[in-house]
Design a protein around this motif. Structure first.
Motif, short mmCIF file in Angstrom:
data_model
loop_
_atom_site.label_atom_id
_atom_site.label_comp_id
_atom_site.label_asym_id
_atom_site.label_seq_id
_atom_site.Cartn_x
_atom_site.Cartn_y
_atom_site.Cartn_z
N LEU A 20 0.94 5.17 0.64
CA LEU A 20 -0.01 6.14 1.26
C LEU A 20 0.85 7.45 0.61
O LEU A 20 2.08 7.63 1.12
CB LEU A 20 0.18 6.13 2.86
CG LEU A 20 -0.69 4.95 3.47
CD1 LEU A 20 -0.32 4.95 4.83
CD2 LEU A 20 -2.25 5.09 2.94
N ARG A 51 0.82 -1.04 -0.07
CA ARG A 51 -0.01 0.14 -0.04
C ARG A 51 0.82 1.28 -0.18
O ARG A 51 1.81 1.29 0.83
CB ARG A 51 -0.97 -0.07 1.16
CG ARG A 51 -1.83 1.06 1.30
CD ARG A 51 -2.62 1.11 2.68
NE ARG A 51 -3.40 -0.25 2.87
CZ ARG A 51 -4.57 -0.27 2.83
NH1 ARG A 51 -5.39 0.51 2.56
NH2 ARG A 51 -5.13 -1.44 3.38
N SER A 93 -4.69 6.52 -0.56
CA SER A 93 -4.18 5.17 -0.26
C SER A 93 -4.19 4.41 -1.53
O SER A 93 -5.43 3.81 -1.77
CB SER A 93 -4.90 4.83 0.98
OG SER A 93 -4.65 3.33 1.19
#
Lengths: 246, 312
Positions: free
Chosen positions: B233, B231, B264
């Motif tokens: 961010l 992920r 995100s």
């Protein structure tokens, strides 16, 4: 049963270690009797009669105010949280509310007996030809007051609400019952209202014992108190919610 | 492993609000089962029903294959409960507290004294046994709060966020103690918000949200589902310049979420696409303020399952 007595012992310990409650049930009551007796001594045939009147009426006021001992013993902040553990334990919820009633009763009764032991010889007042009857009649009244306090806690779920409402109700009933001053000479309506106050019935029963040596009113008052206590305890079982502690 | 507790189709409503929706799970003997969930997920309600302090609307709870309501006193005898709040008499000493609470479970005489000694030792409070609880630090009170629940050596210990508001030293001590309880044969049901605690002690995890169990498994098996993902961010000055479709057109991108000024972006771990994502920001003249990459962790799993939106 062992669990119940363990909880009761702890509740008694908490009460007898609480200086505010000890003071309220002894010093405060003592001052009330002395001050009221002194201030009104001119209205009675003798000073002794004033003290006799206020010893009985203020004692009844003190006994009824024992309901606030129960609310404190039941839901005071520092006691309320450990109560949660008692609920979780096999002792169960009955031990929580009934031990508070019993502990408050024993505490208040002991305090008031000590008060009488001090004041009777000091003020030369009498509890009647049979003082034992007077002392015995105090027990169901004290127990009813303690049951009332516990019941109000179960019903209202907070000490503050229960104490405020009880304090106002007891004060009003005591005023109507002639605790602070007799309402008999204040007209027909007030006299009639006074006769509806249970405090008036208590006053009459205790005065009949100590002044007339008559037990005629004592028996119905004692039974009435016991029946009322049983109903209040049944009400506790009905309204006590363990969720209130979570 | 033997099923110690079996919960089936448990439901609970407060007025018209449903707080538990038909949940079912087992607690196996000897495990540390952790309940994870955001505020209002239904963890505490579940715990309170299991402690028999709160009534359920529907469902069955079996303890050693017997309904708890039919053997309530025997069931409570086997439970040790650590409430979220400190449930102690501040005016009494640690020893007096332990003696009182342990005696509620039928202990007396020598057994009671042994239980008190064991619990004091467990909490590391033997040298402060006779001091008033009111003089203790927050961590010491928390340890005593647990000790009061385990003095009678229960089979099942239920802990509702027992480490709230304490220092790291006390927290580590408590976590070590919980592992010790398990090694002594106790089964532990534990609720917390702290992921690191769950990772440190759990043998199995239940993740709850909106009154339902949304995931169940071990720390490793829960991470497995997202181990092939990463992920990004990315914090920007002003969101909304880049159409989200542009991100989805990049190979490997699985989802894009916007939380205030942060994007995100979840992507497949196997695809190297960071340069293409960053280049989009240049194309749309979007200034990047900060950027981090998250790999699979319990927190990632938790946030993926429950969302990042703030809860009440």
């Amino acid at each position: 049963m062992r669990c119940f007595f363990t909880v009761l012992k702890m509740d008694l310990r908490n009460l007898f270690r609480n200086p505010v409650l000890i003071g309220y049930n002894t010093v405060f009551a003592l001052l009330l009797i002395l001050i009221m007796g002194f201030l009104t001594s001119g209205d009675y045939a003798s000073g002794k009669d004033a003290f006799q009147y206020y010893l009985v009426t203020m004692l009844i006021y003190g006994m009824l105010s024992g309901a606030m001992t129960a609310t404190n013993c039941f839901m005071e902040r520092d006691i309320r949280r450990p109560n949660l553990r008692i609920i979780f334990s096999p002792a169960g919820s009955f031990s929580v509310y009934f031990s508070k009633t019993l502990a408050s009763f024993l505490f208040d009764y002991t305090m008031h007996l000590l008060l009488l032991a001090l004041l009777c010889p000091l003020l030369h007042v009498t509890l009647g030809a049979q003082p034992l009857y007077f002392l015995l009649l105090m027990a169901p009244v004290e127990f009813t007051a303690a049951s009332l306090g516990t019941f109000f806690c179960c019903l209202l779920h907070t000490e503050e609400a229960a104490s405020t409402l009880l304090s106002m109700t007891i004060s009003l009933l005591c005023i109507l019952g002639g605790t602070f001053f007799s309402l008999n000479g204040m007209g027909h309506i007030l006299s009639m209202l006074s006769s509806f106050s249970p405090v008036k019935w208590l006053n009459d029963a205790f005065f009949a014992l100590c002044c007339d040596n008559s037990q005629a009113l004592a028996v119905p008052v004692a039974f009435g108190c016991l029946i009322f206590s049983l109903l209040l305890t049944a009400g506790c079982a009905l309204f006590f919610k363990t969720e209130d502690y979570l | 492993m033997e099923k110690l507790l079996e919960v089936t189709h448990l439901s609970k409503k407060f007025k018209d609000t449903s707080v538990l929706n038909d949940i079912s799970f087992d607690v196996l003997r000897g495990e540390i089962l952790c309940f994870l969930g955001p505020n209002g997920a239904g963890k505490s309600t579940t715990i309170h029903i299991l402690t028999a302090a709160l009534k359920k609307d529907e469902g069955n709870i079996l303890f050693r294959q017997k309904p708890i309501t039919q053997h309530l006193s025997a069931y409570k005898q086997c439970l040790g409960i650590v409430p979220q709040e400190l449930a102690l008499y501040e005016e009494l000493s640690a020893e007096q507290n332990l003696r009182f609470f342990a005696s509620l479970y039928g202990l007396h005489g020598k057994k009671l004294s042994q239980a008190v000694t064991y619990a004091l030792d467990f909490a590391g409070l033997s040298d402060r046994a006779h001091d008033k609880v009111g003089t203790f630090s927050g961590g010491m009170k928390r340890r005593l709060n647990i000790a009061c629940a385990i003095a009678h050596r229960p089979e099942l210990v239920i802990m509702d966020e027992p480490t709230v508001g304490i220092d790291p030293q006390s927290r580590n001590y408590i976590l070590d103690s919980i592992r010790k309880l398990r090694s002594e044969g106790m089964t532990i049901l534990y609720t917390t918000h702290y992921m690191e605690e769950v990772e440190a002690i759990s043998t199995r995890i239940l993740i709850m949200d909106h009154g339902s169990i949304i995931a169940e498994g071990t720390n490793e098996s829960l991470k497995e589902d997202i181990e092939n993902e990463k992920r990004y961010l990315i914090e920007v000055e002003e969101n909304g310049k880049i159409p989200l479709e542009e991100f989805y057109s990049i190979e490997g991108v699985k989802s894009v979420e916007i939380i205030e000024n942060t994007l995100s972006i979840t992507s497949l771990k196997s695809v190297e696409n960071l340069d293409r994502i960053i280049s989009l920001f240049s194309v749309y003249h979007e200034k990047i303020k900060n950027m981090t990459t998250e790999n699979a962790s319990l927190e990632t799993v938790f946030l993926k399952l429950t969302g990042r939106k703030l809860r009440d």
